[in-house]
Design an enzyme around this catalytic site. Structure first.
Site, PDB file in Angstrom:
ATOM      1  N   CYS A  26       0.868  -1.172   0.000  1.00 27.23           N
ATOM      2  CA  CYS A  26       0.000   0.000   0.000  1.00 27.23           C
ATOM      3  C   CYS A  26       0.901   1.217   0.000  1.00 27.23           C
ATOM      4  O   CYS A  26       2.013   1.160  -0.502  1.00 27.23           O
ATOM      5  CB  CYS A  26      -0.971  -0.023   1.168  1.00 27.23           C
ATOM      6  SG  CYS A  26      -0.187   0.054   2.781  1.00 27.23           S
ATOM      7  N   HIS A 529      -6.906   5.542  -2.580  1.00 28.16           N
ATOM      8  CA  HIS A 529      -7.164   5.750  -1.162  1.00 28.16           C
ATOM      9  C   HIS A 529      -6.045   6.505  -0.458  1.00 28.16           C
ATOM     10  O   HIS A 529      -6.158   6.792   0.744  1.00 28.16           O
ATOM     11  CB  HIS A 529      -7.365   4.398  -0.456  1.00 28.16           C
ATOM     12  CG  HIS A 529      -6.080   3.674  -0.188  1.00 28.16           C
ATOM     13  ND1 HIS A 529      -5.311   3.145  -1.195  1.00 28.16           N
ATOM     14  CD2 HIS A 529      -5.416   3.426   0.973  1.00 28.16           C
ATOM     15  CE1 HIS A 529      -4.235   2.589  -0.670  1.00 28.16           C
ATOM     16  NE2 HIS A 529      -4.266   2.745   0.637  1.00 28.16           N
TER      17      HIS A 529
END
EC number: 2.7.1.211
Length: 619
Positions: A26, A529
């Site tokens: 991520c 995100h």
């Protein structure tokens, strides 16, 4: 290769290439799926230069390296001989009895969590009706009382229907097919019926109302049956055949196998607690739970008591142990924070302690536990003493909780168990609050924190007197309420390991994320995100939307910028559906950190709780 040494060490310490099943990343961390996590030397990995922290949970084995994770990841994959594109992290499967037990507990916990609101509503209705009947406005024998009591009782009678829907949603099944199983079990032909036979086999007499274990196991079995039916039935016929066949195959298994298993488990739980109550007394369990519930919250194990409570309510009609102990513990947490509120001399500290104290008063103790208890540690002692004393009184007095309720608002519901039950509960709560407040006030706030606050105050005073300190203000990012970074649920961010910052609790169903500064977009994650921005002053800002939302793979998110793009203050970076993210089981909090905080004199967060001016970076 800039990170060759680090990656060689990582590969060796996680158990070698053969132990790595899948890799992803991520915005700040490598996310590994390991074949055997026991081979990973976590403490040694944490001590490596270039590693900020390690988080090992059910999502993945996560190695936090910072916002340059993409470069680390690309070299990591190259050293493994794999292509960096197209890799997806897999959810680890349960291994062995311990892993299976953990998966079962998580499934039960998450299934129960989805239906807590309706269970709380039923408990509160019971309390309201008890108050009204005591005032004489409505008689217990009247049809009016019967109507509202039926609403309350119906929730627990049809509990299998709620459990079926919640479990099916988690297992990605059609909720209505699962509910059909529950409705069948609760029909008058099955529920408590005697003399039933299935293909000549005599079925035991079982009451399925108020139960949850048989239907929970049934929905699990339904998911297996559905999966295999879809493999063998042509896709053109699945719509017609799969629901019918899955019900026909699952329903008999519930009646023959899961029904008796549920009865045995329920009887076993009751027998265990009856032994406690008839020997040493349930008072000791109430006392210990009220004293140590904050530790269960830290471990994420508090939700696992839900099945025990539901079993009590279904078999005894009341809870003799758990929920009143939980309420006493919550109020003791409130008391501990109130003691700190009285002891604190700094304005922003008093504000923080006051806020988390009120939250605990309403039965929500996570902000206090993770934001203050874990940081200061001393409040744990306050709750052990205060909560333990309150629990001891409630246990010795035989207090009973008459529904699935807890917290201050639930106190009137104890009238349903009689006036004496209510009075002793109130006394227990008061003792817990006062005891915890007194201990917290007495042990005080650690001196180290006070010294840090003094330094911060000096910085603020220097800014106010314009003593040559330059600053960069990080402005509004989204609508919402700013909270201390320590209160966010992601431990890596909350610890400050990734930089100083704040969290923002969204207040709108769809939130718009705007740039709080002028600068260049350094990160625009593909799943939309997470975003990084670097200002002309060199401040590196990370905006992370939600916790573990990388697993949504962009669902509910819409991005408006690309890496390398210049942005001005107020430009739209992204939009996301905060309500959908939360419904999917993820924390929708917006996390904002200055990732190069160590390069500056300090990063000060706003103390007014508003999300307009978030941070001040002292250059």
């Amino acid at each position: 290769m800039s990170y060759e040494k680090l990656n060689k060490q990582l590969i060796e310490l996680v158990g070698g290439k053969d132990n790595i099943k899948a890799v992803a990343h991520c915005v700040t961390r490598l996310r590994l799926t390991l074949k055997d996590r026991d081979l990973a030397k976590t403490e040694e990995i944490k001590n490596l230069d270039g590693v900020i922290d390690v988080v090992s949970n059910e999502v993945a084995y996560q190695i936090i390296v910072g916002t340059h994770v993409t470069d680390v990841y690309n070299e990591f994959m190259a050293m493994l001989g794999l292509k960096p594109d197209g890799e997806e992290i897999e959810k680890p499967r349960a291994k062995g009895i311990k892993g299976i037990a953990s998966s079962i507990l998580v499934m039960i916990s998450e299934t129960m969590t989805s239906i807590i609101e309706v269970l709380l509503a039923a408990g509160m209705i019971a309390g309201i009706m008890a108050i009204i009947s005591l005032t004489g406005l409505v008689s217990k024998d009247s049809s009016t009382y019967m109507i509202f009591d039926t609403l309350r009782g119906g929730v627990f009678h049809f509990l299998p229907v709620f459990i079926a829907a919640s479990a099916a949603k988690r297992m990605k099944l059609n909720e209505y097919v699962a509910m059909a199983l529950a409705v069948g079990l609760l029909s008058t032909n099955i529920d408590g019926a005697k003399g039933l036979e299935l293909f000549g086999y005599n079925l035991p007499t079982i009451g399925y109302a108020n139960t949850f274990i048989p239907i929970l196991l049934g929905v699990w079995f339904l998911s297996i049956v559905t999966k295999y039916l879809k493999k063998i039935i042509p896709s053109g016929l699945q719509y017609f055949l799969v629901p019918a066949l899955s019900l026909v195959l699952t329903f008999p298994v519930i009646l023959v196998v899961f029904g008796p298993i549920g009865t045995l488990i329920g009887d076993g739980v009751n027998a265990f607690f009856n032994v406690l109550m008839n020997t040493i007394g349930n008072w000791i369990v109430v006392m210990l739970y009220a004293a140590f519930q904050p530790f269960l919250i830290v471990l994420g194990a508090a939700n696992f008591t839900y099945p025990i409570v539901l079993n009590f309510l279904g078999t005894l009609g009341y809870d003799p142990i758990i929920n009143h102990a939980a309420t006493i513990s919550d109020i003791a947490v409130c008391g501990a924070m109130f003691g700190y509120f009285l002891r604190a001399k700094k304005g922003h500290q008093r504000q923080m302690f006051g806020t988390v104290s009120f939250s605990a008063l309403m039965g929500i103790t996570e902000p206090a536990v993770f934001g203050v208890f874990v940081k200061y540690r001393r409040p744990f002692l306050a709750v052990i003493i205060g909560g333990g004393l309150g629990g001891l009184i409630a246990g010795l007095a035989g207090v009973k909780t008459m529904g699935f309720v807890w917290g201050l608002a639930a106190l009137p519901t104890y009238l349903a168990g009689g006036t004496s039950n209510f009075i002793w509960m109130v006394i227990s709560v008061i003792v817990g609050f006062v005891g915890a407040a007194a201990v917290a006030y007495g042990v005080g706030i650690p001196k180290e924190e006070s010294e840090e606050e003094l330094e911060e105050k000096e910085l603020v005073e220097a800014l106010e007197s314009n003593q040559g300190l330059k600053q960069v203000c990080i402005g509004k990012i989204a609508e919402g309420t700013a909270i201390p970074l320590s209160e966010v649920s992601d431990k890596a961010f909350a610890s400050g390991a990734l930089g100083k910052g704040v969290g923002i609790l969204p207040v709108q169903a769809e939130e718009t994320i705007i740039s709080p500064v002028e600068g260049t977009v350094t990160v625009a994650f593909p799943t939309k995100h997470a975003y990084g921005i670097k200002t002309k002053n060199g401040v590196e800002l990370l905006i992370h939307i939600g916790v573990d939302t990388v697993n949504l793979e962009g669902k509910y998110f819409e991005g408006f910028v690309e890496q390398g793009q210049e942005v001005k203050k107020g430009d739209i970076l992204a939009k996301y559906q905060a309500d959908k993210v939360e419904e999917a089981g993820f924390d929708p909090v917006i996390i904002v950190v200055v990732t190069n905080s160590n390069d500056y004199l300090d990063v000060i967060s706003a103390s007014n709780g508003q999300a307009d001016e978030l941070l001040t970076v002292i250059l």
